[in-house]
Design a protein around this motif. Structure first.
Motif, PDB file in Angstrom:
ATOM      1  N   VAL A 296       1.426   6.946  -6.688  1.00 40.12           N
ATOM      2  CA  VAL A 296       0.574   7.958  -6.884  1.00 40.12           C
ATOM      3  C   VAL A 296       0.988   9.608  -6.672  1.00 40.12           C
ATOM      4  N   LEU A 297       1.621   9.463  -5.603  1.00 37.59           N
ATOM      5  CA  LEU A 297       2.096  10.959  -5.235  1.00 37.59           C
ATOM      6  C   LEU A 297       3.256  11.339  -6.171  1.00 37.59           C
TER       7      LEU A 297
ATOM      8  N   VAL B  99       0.929   4.429  -2.842  1.00 35.17           N
ATOM      9  CA  VAL B  99       0.619   5.548  -2.334  1.00 35.17           C
ATOM     10  C   VAL B  99       1.639   6.481  -2.860  1.00 35.17           C
ATOM     11  N   LEU B 100       3.101   5.906  -2.720  1.00 37.87           N
ATOM     12  CA  LEU B 100       4.248   6.551  -3.086  1.00 37.87           C
ATOM     13  C   LEU B 100       4.273   7.020  -4.752  1.00 37.87           C
TER      14      LEU B 100
ATOM     15  N   VAL C 143       0.699  -1.163  -0.055  1.00 35.98           N
ATOM     16  CA  VAL C 143       0.002   0.027   0.028  1.00 35.98           C
ATOM     17  C   VAL C 143       0.793   1.439   0.036  1.00 35.98           C
ATOM     18  N   THR C 144       2.064   1.257   0.757  1.00 33.49           N
ATOM     19  CA  THR C 144       2.819   2.399   0.591  1.00 33.49           C
ATOM     20  C   THR C 144       3.466   2.751  -0.547  1.00 33.49           C
TER      21      THR C 144
END
Length: 487
Positions: A50-51, A47-48, A43-44
């Motif tokens: 996407v950022l 998320v990274l 998940v991390t």
């Protein structure tokens, strides 16, 4: 107390022992125990990703395709820059044109035309942070004042955003331009194509102009050389009295004319001699004898006709009256008168023929005399013609070179306005619908998830291996022996 003299018995002290390799069950147990870490890591990573996709500025690439045919269009026969390459040199020509597209002569007009020197993407404002300025000065990264021109900076930036390559086994050159704006990428790519065609036309025009100027400058010297050679020919002819008419020496033409006149004079003399001989033979013939056509005259014809009529009448009278009749005397007297007239006409014809012969012979002698003088003069001219022909050959050679240069100068002058290069755009650049960087989320997010899960699995395995290794570690053998001896 510890007895250092006591002999130690038992197993030797184990200095180290290799842990057994984990089996599949242990690995699965470690992964199950670290499920939270694996999920959290995946998940991390997503998320990274996407950022990162949101933070990165997307760039768009437009492509312009240019066909470079090594064989130019055959517009004129003697083209100055006509390319007829060998079978293995076409690739070199295409590669050379690819390097021309990346040259300053093509890219700088694009920068100036599109105003890229004032575009923030191509020319960044210098930092005003004192720390950054001090670090650049310390590291020597600050460019000198002469290199801070906006167009030069934009030109360097354009080279980093430009890609030119040739597809394998083709003469098609692909021009890539990558910027933050799809419209800008297409506009710059098309502008590069226009600047490239303009540069090719300018290069050919300059080459034709240089050749024309060089030929024109050389024509002055060649013209003087031809005039000098013509002057030498004229002076030589005047010095040796070699007069020409219609491209031939006057003496040669006179000799030819005199030869023709001599032939005609000889024929006339022979004809006059023949008439004179026939006239002399005619003098002894009878009055009623037929005469050759060349000796016939109107007076002679009338006399002969009258004589023939009188002879016929006389014969009729003699038959009817007899030879001794008084009327026959008058007939015979008339015949004798006609015979005297015919004889006098013959003498006149002989005299006329003699005069014609004398004139023809005199004319022939005069022509022969003139011909002899012309032969002597021609013999002298022939010796002088040796030097004249050498001067004329030199003049012809100089004139041929001059005319060749003059014609070529006119051709190259016209080629300044003629472009026969076989270059064309086969695919114009259009705004890209999809970005070229960063890649699509359909690619990045699955890759980020796989990498995150893999990293989490690795962490889970490492934690499980460390935990099981700590629980299974036994007490050292040497420590137990020391405790037994001490007791």
């Amino acid at each position: 107390m510890f007895d250092f003299g006591t002999t130690m018995r038992g197993e030797p002290i184990a200095m180290g022992r290799t842990a057994p390799a984990p089996d599949t069950a242990a690995i699965l147990r470690w992964l199950r125990q670290g499920t939270g870490v694996i999920v959290l890591s995946g998940v991390t990573a997503v998320v990274l990703a996407v950022l990162g996709l949101n933070l990165l500025k997307p760039t768009y690439t437009s492509v312009l395709q240019i066909l470079v045919d090594p064989t130019d269009l055959s517009v004129i026969a003697n083209d100055l820059t006509n390319r007829s390459p060998q079978a293995d040199s076409g690739v070199s020509i295409a590669e050379s044109q690819a390097r021309v597209i990346q040259s300053d002569s093509v890219l700088r007009p694009v920068v100036e035309r599109l105003g890229l020197g004032s575009d923030d993407e191509f020319v960044r404002e210098p930092s005003t942070n004192p720390v950054v300025v001090a670090m650049k000065d310390l590291l020597g990264l600050e460019p000198p004042p002469g290199n801070r021109d906006a167009n030069n900076i934009a030109l360097d930036t354009l080279r980093t955003k430009l890609g030119v390559r040739r597809a394998e086994r083709t003469f098609v050159i692909d021009v890539y331009v990558q910027t933050l704006d799809p419209e800008k990428s297409a506009r710059i790519a098309n502008a590069i194509g226009d600047a490239y065609f303009a540069e090719e036309a300018r290069a050919r025009t300059d080459a034709a102009r240089r050749a024309s100027d060089a030929l024109t400058a050389r024509l002055t010297g060649l013209r003087r050389s031809v005039e000098e050679a013509e002057g030498k020919v004229v002076k030589y002819r005047e010095a040796n009295r070699l007069v020409t008419t219609s491209g031939r020496l006057l003496s040669d033409q006179q000799l030819s004319d005199l030869n023709q006149q001599l032939v005609s004079a000889t024929i006339r003399t022979a004809e006059a001699q023949s008439r004179l001989d026939q006239a002399r033979r005619m003098q002894t013939s009878e009055a009623g004898t037929a005469l050759p056509e060349m000796l016939q005259s109107l007076e002679m014809q009338n006399l002969r006709q009258a004589y023939a009529t009188l002879s016929r009448n006389t014969a009729e009278l003699a038959t009817r009256l007899g030879e001794r009749h008084p009327a026959m005397a008058e007939q015979y007297a008339q015949q004798r008168d006609l015979q005297r007239l015919i004889q006098r006409e013959k003498e006149r014809i002989i005299e006329t023929s003699q005069k014609d012969y004398d004139r023809a012979a005199a004319s022939e002698a005069a022509v022969r005399k003139s011909l002899d003088r012309a032969k002597v003069e021609t013999a002298g001219n022939d010796r002088a013609n040796v030097g004249l022909r050498e001067l004329e050959r030199e003049l012809d050679a100089r004139r041929a070179v001059y005319e060749t240069f003059l014609k070529r100068a006119r051709e190259t002058s016209e080629q300044e306005r003629l472009n026969n290069s076989n270059l064309r755009v086969i695919s114009a650049a259009t705004p890209a619908r999809l970005r070229s960087w960063p890649p699509s989320p359909k690619v990045i997010l699955p890759v980020a998830l796989v990498l995150g899960l893999g990293l989490g699995a690795g962490l889970a395995l490492l934690r499980g291996a460390r935990r099981d290794g700590t629980q299974r570690t036994p007490a050292p053998v040497g420590a137990r022996s020391f405790r037994a001896v001490d007791a």
